[in-house]
Design a protein around this motif. Structure first.
Motif, mmCIF file in Angstrom:
data_model
loop_
_atom_site.group_PDB
_atom_site.id
_atom_site.type_symbol
_atom_site.label_atom_id
_atom_site.label_comp_id
_atom_site.label_asym_id
_atom_site.label_seq_id
_atom_site.Cartn_x
_atom_site.Cartn_y
_atom_site.Cartn_z
ATOM 1 N N PRO A 125 4.313 -32.194 21.590
ATOM 2 C CA PRO A 125 5.384 -31.713 20.703
ATOM 3 C C PRO A 125 4.913 -31.439 19.273
ATOM 4 O O PRO A 125 5.374 -30.494 18.636
ATOM 5 C CB PRO A 125 6.428 -32.835 20.739
ATOM 6 N N VAL A 126 3.972 -32.245 18.782
ATOM 7 C CA VAL A 126 3.431 -32.004 17.446
ATOM 8 C C VAL A 126 2.682 -30.674 17.434
ATOM 9 O O VAL A 126 2.876 -29.842 16.536
ATOM 10 C CB VAL A 126 2.519 -33.161 16.982
ATOM 11 N N ALA A 127 1.855 -30.444 18.439
ATOM 12 C CA ALA A 127 1.111 -29.186 18.528
ATOM 13 C C ALA A 127 2.062 -28.000 18.614
ATOM 14 O O ALA A 127 1.845 -26.973 17.954
ATOM 15 C CB ALA A 127 0.173 -29.209 19.735
ATOM 16 N N ASP A 128 3.114 -28.135 19.400
ATOM 17 C CA ASP A 128 4.088 -27.049 19.521
ATOM 18 C C ASP A 128 4.779 -26.778 18.183
ATOM 19 O O ASP A 128 4.956 -25.627 17.784
ATOM 20 C CB ASP A 128 5.143 -27.380 20.578
ATOM 21 N N ALA A 129 5.160 -27.858 17.480
ATOM 22 C CA ALA A 129 5.859 -27.714 16.195
ATOM 23 C C ALA A 129 4.980 -27.050 15.139
ATOM 24 O O ALA A 129 5.474 -26.321 14.278
ATOM 25 C CB ALA A 129 6.332 -29.076 15.701
ATOM 26 N N LEU A 130 3.675 -27.280 15.222
ATOM 27 C CA LEU A 130 2.766 -26.802 14.180
ATOM 28 C C LEU A 130 1.986 -25.556 14.573
ATOM 29 O O LEU A 130 1.145 -25.081 13.804
ATOM 30 C CB LEU A 130 1.789 -27.921 13.799
ATOM 31 N N ALA A 131 2.298 -24.997 15.743
ATOM 32 C CA ALA A 131 1.563 -23.829 16.240
ATOM 33 C C ALA A 131 1.547 -22.700 15.208
ATOM 34 O O ALA A 131 2.587 -22.343 14.643
ATOM 35 C CB ALA A 131 2.175 -23.336 17.546
ATOM 36 N N GLY A 132 0.359 -22.171 14.945
ATOM 37 C CA GLY A 132 0.204 -21.038 14.045
ATOM 38 C C GLY A 132 0.261 -21.361 12.569
ATOM 39 O O GLY A 132 0.169 -20.458 11.740
ATOM 40 N N LEU A 133 0.400 -22.623 12.204
ATOM 41 C CA LEU A 133 0.586 -22.992 10.796
ATOM 42 C C LEU A 133 -0.705 -22.950 9.979
ATOM 43 O O LEU A 133 -0.673 -22.683 8.791
ATOM 44 C CB LEU A 133 1.223 -24.378 10.700
ATOM 45 N N GLY A 134 -1.829 -23.219 10.590
ATOM 46 C CA GLY A 134 -3.084 -23.242 9.840
ATOM 47 C C GLY A 134 -3.506 -24.638 9.441
ATOM 48 O O GLY A 134 -4.679 -24.930 9.318
ATOM 49 N N LEU A 135 -2.564 -25.511 9.193
ATOM 50 C CA LEU A 135 -2.791 -26.931 8.933
ATOM 51 C C LEU A 135 -3.781 -27.241 7.822
ATOM 52 O O LEU A 135 -4.447 -28.252 7.833
ATOM 53 C CB LEU A 135 -3.248 -27.627 10.222
ATOM 54 N N GLY A 136 -3.912 -26.358 6.871
ATOM 55 C CA GLY A 136 -4.793 -26.627 5.745
ATOM 56 C C GLY A 136 -6.254 -26.311 6.001
ATOM 57 O O GLY A 136 -7.095 -26.553 5.135
ATOM 58 N N VAL A 137 -6.588 -25.796 7.184
ATOM 59 C CA VAL A 137 -7.980 -25.460 7.466
ATOM 60 C C VAL A 137 -8.449 -24.423 6.450
ATOM 61 O O VAL A 137 -7.778 -23.428 6.199
ATOM 62 C CB VAL A 137 -8.152 -24.955 8.916
ATOM 63 N N GLY A 138 -9.596 -24.710 5.832
ATOM 64 C CA GLY A 138 -10.139 -23.855 4.778
ATOM 65 C C GLY A 138 -9.809 -24.345 3.376
ATOM 66 O O GLY A 138 -10.416 -23.883 2.406
ATOM 67 N N LEU A 139 -8.858 -25.259 3.254
ATOM 68 C CA LEU A 139 -8.516 -25.807 1.935
ATOM 69 C C LEU A 139 -9.687 -26.577 1.351
ATOM 70 O O LEU A 139 -10.403 -27.275 2.067
ATOM 71 C CB LEU A 139 -7.348 -26.790 2.040
ATOM 72 N N THR A 140 -9.856 -26.481 0.042
ATOM 73 C CA THR A 140 -10.830 -27.304 -0.664
ATOM 74 C C THR A 140 -10.117 -28.546 -1.170
ATOM 75 O O THR A 140 -9.048 -28.449 -1.779
ATOM 76 C CB THR A 140 -11.439 -26.530 -1.843
ATOM 77 N N LEU A 141 -10.708 -29.702 -0.897
ATOM 78 C CA LEU A 141 -10.164 -30.977 -1.356
ATOM 79 C C LEU A 141 -11.156 -31.605 -2.316
ATOM 80 O O LEU A 141 -12.352 -31.678 -2.028
ATOM 81 C CB LEU A 141 -9.938 -31.932 -0.180
ATOM 82 N N ASP A 142 -10.670 -32.068 -3.452
ATOM 83 C CA ASP A 142 -11.497 -32.769 -4.420
ATOM 84 C C ASP A 142 -11.130 -34.240 -4.423
ATOM 85 O O ASP A 142 -10.019 -34.606 -4.817
ATOM 86 C CB ASP A 142 -11.316 -32.168 -5.817
ATOM 87 N N LEU A 143 -12.058 -35.064 -3.959
ATOM 88 C CA LEU A 143 -11.899 -36.514 -3.984
ATOM 89 C C LEU A 143 -12.491 -36.970 -5.308
ATOM 90 O O LEU A 143 -13.707 -36.893 -5.509
ATOM 91 C CB LEU A 143 -12.607 -37.161 -2.797
#
Length: 172
Positions: free
Chosen positions: A56-74
């Motif tokens: 269900p989580v995968a279905d809900a988030l299908a096509g969203l991108g999920l932040g892939v490619g985002l730069t994160l600064d720790l």
């Protein structure tokens, strides 16, 4: 038990964070490296709950991108109640927008998550240790500060529940 929607980091950042975990372990600080038979990867969780059914989580988030490619600064170190040690992620507009989009989709699908992961309450972080022994807290903080800053790129996402051997990769 804890299930989470985890964002994974590029190889360079992952290596640096694993090096930190192993250095802390050698100094007597338990980290995610030794938790659940070493199944954990350095990550930033967008959502968590006692249970998340991956389909269900995968279905809900299908096509969203999920932040892939985002730069994160720790860029900083923090601690939650209970001696949880973490590296803080700068809350950029892009990261917060991705987080909000995930939660809007999960809510629309009726998927419940813990309140402290919801938009407006979430503290973006990469967990280092779930229980730092009090005598090792100051040395552990110093060790964390030695590797900062860490710049990472999100490369993948997964619904995980390591206690139940769930690691369901999510396509962006």
């Amino acid at each position: 038990m804890v299930a989470a929607l985890e964002l994974y980091l590029d190889v360079h950042a992952t290596r640096r964070l694993r090096t930190l975990w192993h250095a802390l372990e050698a100094e007597g600080v338990p980290t995610l490296a030794s938790l659940h038979s070493e199944k954990h990867r350095p990550h930033v969780s967008l959502a968590a709950a006692a249970r998340l059914d991956p389909e269900p989580v995968a279905d809900a988030l299908a096509g969203l991108g999920l932040g892939v490619g985002l730069t994160l600064d720790l860029d900083f170190v923090g601690q939650f109640v209970g001696r949880v040690l973490w590296l803080g992620v700068a809350p950029t507009a892009e990261l917060l927008a991705a987080h909000r989009a995930v939660h809007e989709r999960l809510a629309a699908a009726g998927i419940e998550v813990w309140d402290h992961y919801r938009p407006g309450r979430w503290v973006p972080h990469c967990t280092v240790s779930l229980r730092v022994p009090n005598p090792q807290l100051a040395p552990a903080l110093r060790r964390c500060l030695e590797i900062l800053p860490v710049r990472a790129t999100v490369t993948a996402a997964s619904v995980t529940d390591h206690a139940n051997d769930i690691a369901h990769s999510l396509a962006g």
